[in-house]
Enzyme design. Structure first.
Site, PDB file in Angstrom:
ATOM      1  CE  LYS A  24     -94.373  25.054  10.294  1.00 59.46           C
ATOM      2  NZ  LYS A  24     -93.474  25.079  10.511  1.00 59.46           N
ATOM      3  CE1 TYR A  31     -77.528  21.416  -9.438  1.00 61.09           C
ATOM      4  CE2 TYR A  31     -76.830  23.551  -9.143  1.00 61.09           C
ATOM      5  CZ  TYR A  31     -77.399  22.787  -8.948  1.00 61.09           C
ATOM      6  OH  TYR A  31     -76.551  22.639  -7.553  1.00 61.09           O
ATOM      7  CG  PHE A  77     -89.918  27.724  16.771  1.00 60.67           C
ATOM      8  CD1 PHE A  77     -91.456  26.965  17.429  1.00 60.67           C
ATOM      9  CD2 PHE A  77     -89.618  27.302  15.750  1.00 60.67           C
ATOM     10  CE1 PHE A  77     -91.747  25.853  16.969  1.00 60.67           C
ATOM     11  CE2 PHE A  77     -89.705  25.598  15.386  1.00 60.67           C
ATOM     12  CZ  PHE A  77     -90.997  25.204  15.718  1.00 60.67           C
ATOM     13  CB  THR A  78     -87.109  24.660  19.242  1.00 61.97           C
ATOM     14  OG1 THR A  78     -88.542  24.245  18.117  1.00 61.97           O
ATOM     15  CG2 THR A  78     -88.080  23.531  19.722  1.00 61.97           C
ATOM     16  CG  ASP A 126     -90.578  32.374  12.260  1.00 65.75           C
ATOM     17  OD1 ASP A 126     -91.237  32.683  11.224  1.00 65.75           O
ATOM     18  OD2 ASP A 126     -90.335  31.884  12.877  1.00 65.75           O
ATOM     19  NE  ARG A 179     -93.373  21.350  21.653  1.00 69.16           N
ATOM     20  CZ  ARG A 179     -92.927  21.540  20.286  1.00 69.16           C
ATOM     21  NH1 ARG A 179     -92.677  22.233  19.553  1.00 69.16           N
ATOM     22  NH2 ARG A 179     -91.513  21.200  20.024  1.00 69.16           N
ATOM     23  CG  PHE A 187     -88.634  17.299  22.061  1.00 71.79           C
ATOM     24  CD1 PHE A 187     -88.548  18.173  22.300  1.00 71.79           C
ATOM     25  CD2 PHE A 187     -89.612  17.176  20.341  1.00 71.79           C
ATOM     26  CE1 PHE A 187     -87.725  18.895  20.709  1.00 71.79           C
ATOM     27  CE2 PHE A 187     -89.546  18.345  20.192  1.00 71.79           C
ATOM     28  CZ  PHE A 187     -87.823  18.979  19.882  1.00 71.79           C
TER      29      PHE A 187
HETATM   30  N1  F0G Z   1     -90.465  29.143  12.564  1.00 66.93           N
HETATM   31  C1  F0G Z   1     -91.870  28.680  13.430  1.00 66.93           C
HETATM   32  C2  F0G Z   1     -92.263  29.970  14.664  1.00 66.93           C
HETATM   33  C3  F0G Z   1     -91.906  27.551  13.304  1.00 66.93           C
HETATM   34  O1  F0G Z   1     -93.242  27.202  13.667  1.00 66.93           O
HETATM   35  C4  F0G Z   1     -91.098  26.365  12.625  1.00 66.93           C
HETATM   36  C5  F0G Z   1     -91.767  25.070  12.556  1.00 66.93           C
HETATM   37  C6  F0G Z   1     -90.164  26.940  11.684  1.00 66.93           C
HETATM   38  C7  F0G Z   1     -89.672  28.025  12.321  1.00 66.93           C
HETATM   39  C8  F0G Z   1     -88.995  26.611  11.315  1.00 66.93           C
HETATM   40  O2  F0G Z   1     -89.786  25.735  10.082  1.00 66.93           O
HETATM   41  O3  F0G Z   1     -89.540  23.316  10.252  1.00 66.93           O
HETATM   42  O4  F0G Z   1     -89.772  24.650   8.193  1.00 66.93           O
HETATM   43  O5  F0G Z   1     -87.902  23.886   9.414  1.00 66.93           O
HETATM   44  N2  F0G Z   1     -92.742  24.260  13.725  1.00 66.93           N
HETATM   45  C9  F0G Z   1     -92.920  22.811  13.353  1.00 66.93           C
HETATM   46  C10 F0G Z   1     -94.242  23.070  14.756  1.00 66.93           C
HETATM   47  C11 F0G Z   1     -91.901  21.887  13.012  1.00 66.93           C
HETATM   48  O6  F0G Z   1     -94.296  21.429  14.214  1.00 66.93           O
HETATM   49  O7  F0G Z   1     -94.364  23.631  14.568  1.00 66.93           O
HETATM   50  P1  F0G Z   1     -89.276  24.323   9.441  1.00 66.93           P
END
Ligand code: F0G
Length: 457
Positions: free
Chosen positions: A258, A72, A124-125, A215, A382, A448
């Protein structure tokens, strides 16, 4: 030397692919409401939905999984992860999180106060969602060209320094705790940021007491483009370039799914001790103890090893070459897509591909569905569906209406990409026969993921 270097790995374990008939795929797509997010992988042949968490790990990473120290507190795998981040990226403090958005949550909470502004090179979302949840307004300060699919620039993800300066002049630096600099820019097509731009952003920020937070999700891809395209970096290694890039940042959020070559995991890295202190106070609330942050020990070990592996030039050269290979095939057939080819995906330009379908009949959504029916290739919309609605309930009409073909790391071969290209080219040749969709179910947020559609015939 071939223009497209062969896979710099050999295949030790295979994951069989299921080959289906067109009839079966048509039925699967109808059942999924013409939404590729609602397909089961059982029905998918080549999965280009995302490059996130879909990486094939190496034998060395799998060996590391067996050395998982599932304590832990104080896991030795955390020590290894911390060392990897310090050595490769050069940040002092590491807060592990379950994935990128976990780090975004903590960073946003420790730095943003109500009424702040966060500039960034395109949204980014999840990143924007956490900024907004903490009371900030996101301001897009990317180059205008990034919103145009046809303009070719070597560093199309760069910050427009005038836009950044104007924001500082307009709202005041005290309302801007940090700038979020994405290396590379996902939503612009995986476009990189130059070292020169990073330096200039740092200069402006430092002058005004604004922190620079990367990022860093696809930072290795960004480093590759700097090596290839920017004067003075040709003879440097990917590791050298990453170190230099990060030296201009005060910290970063990272989705390890990634460029750390793992299936799960992430971290927040910081240089400031006080900020780190605050992050450790929050990580225990949202993620887990500060030496695991939601990951198993084995996951941290795999990520530590992945961080070093991703610095191998042959790995990243091959990755980018695969994406270019697909791009070159589509280009030769005249298929419209976002230029130049970026770091993680090809983005088909659905407005140009299907100009007869109005945007509110979801051309990108339909194109992704047709691609799946034709060949079992799964891509992602997208465009207008992803963009959602504004607070008055009106649809956003984004300039870019795209289908993303995201290439997982070390998973597919050039032969798979031939299948993808052939299918897209075939669809392009009969594009006049493809019609639009109507939305028959729309969830209130992030539509989406679960919206359902029917063809307009
Ligand atoms: N920043 C970028 C540029 C991303 O592309 C993503 C995730 C995140 C942050 C968030 O990271 O998923 O580990 O919480 N992108 C994925 C995609 C979901 O399909 O582009 P995460």
């Amino acid at each position: 030397m071939s223009k497209y270097p062969a896979e710099p790995y050999k295949i030790k374990v295979v994951e069989p692919l299921k080959i289906t008939t067109k009839e079966e795929r048509k039925r699967a797509m109808e059942e999924a409401g013409y939404n590729t997010f609602l397909l089961y992988t059982e029905d998918v042949y080549i999965d280009l939905l995302t490059d996130s968490g879909t990486t094939a790990m190496s034998d060395n990473q799998w060996a590391g999984m067996m050395l998982g120290d599932e304590a832990y507190a104080g896991s030795r795998n955390f020590v290894n992860l911390e060392k990897a981040v310090q050595e490769v990226y050069g940040f002092k403090y590491v807060v592990p999180t379950h994935q990128g958005r976990g780090a975004e949550n903590i960073l946003s909470q420790i730095m943003i106060k109500e009424g702040d502004y966060i500039p960034g090179n395109m949204y980014f979302t999840t990143t924007r969602a956490h900024q907004e949840l903490n009371g900030a307004t996101f301001v897009d300060v990317v180059l205008d060209e990034a919103h145009d699919s046809t303009i070719e620039l070597p560093f199309k993800g760069n910050i427009d320094l005038n836009k950044y300066q104007e924001l500082i002049d307009r709202v005041g630096a005290d309302k801007i705790p940090y700038i979020c600099l994405a290396v590379t820019v996902n939503m612009a097509g995986g476009q990189p940021v130059s070292m020169q731009n990073i330096k200039e952003v740092k200069e402006i920020s430092e002058k005004h007491g604004i922190k620079v937070m990367f990022d860093a999700t696809r930072c290795v891809e960004n480093a590759f483009f700097i090596k290839e395209r920017e004067e003075g970096y040709q003879d440097k290694t990917i590791a050298d370039i990453l170190k230099i890039m990060m030296s201009y940042a005060d910290g970063c959020t990272m989705s390890g799914k990634k460029d750390c070559l793992v299936n799960i995991g992430g971290f927040l890295a910081l240089n400031d001790e006080k900020l780190y202190q605050r992050a450790t106070e929050l990580v225990v609330v949202y993620e887990g103890l500060l030496t695991y942050g939601g990951m198993a020990g084995r996951d941290m070990e795999a990520m530590a090893r992945g961080i070093y592996e991703a610095c191998d030039y042959h790995y990243i050269e091959h990755r980018i070459s695969q994406i270019r290979y697909l791009g070159d095939k589509l280009e030769a057939a005249g298929v419209p897509f976002v230029k130049p080819v970026g770091g993680h995906a090809i983005f088909l330009d659905a407005k140009k591909f299907l100009p007869h379908i109005p945007q509110d009949q979801f051309p990108a959504q339909r194109l992704a569905a047709e691609l799946f029916i034709d060949s079992g290739v799964r891509a992602m919309e997208r465009g207008i569906v992803s963009a959602g609605r504004d607070k008055d309930g009106n649809n956003y009409y984004p300039k870019l209406e795209l289908v993303r073909l995201t290439i997982p790391r070390r998973v597919y071969t050039y032969a798979h990409l031939d299948v993808v290209a052939d299918s897209i080219i075939e669809l392009y040749e009969k594009r006049d026969q493809i019609q639009g969709l109507k939305m028959v179910y729309e969830p209130p947020v992030l539509r989406f993921f679960t919206a359902r559609f029917e063809p307009i015939s």
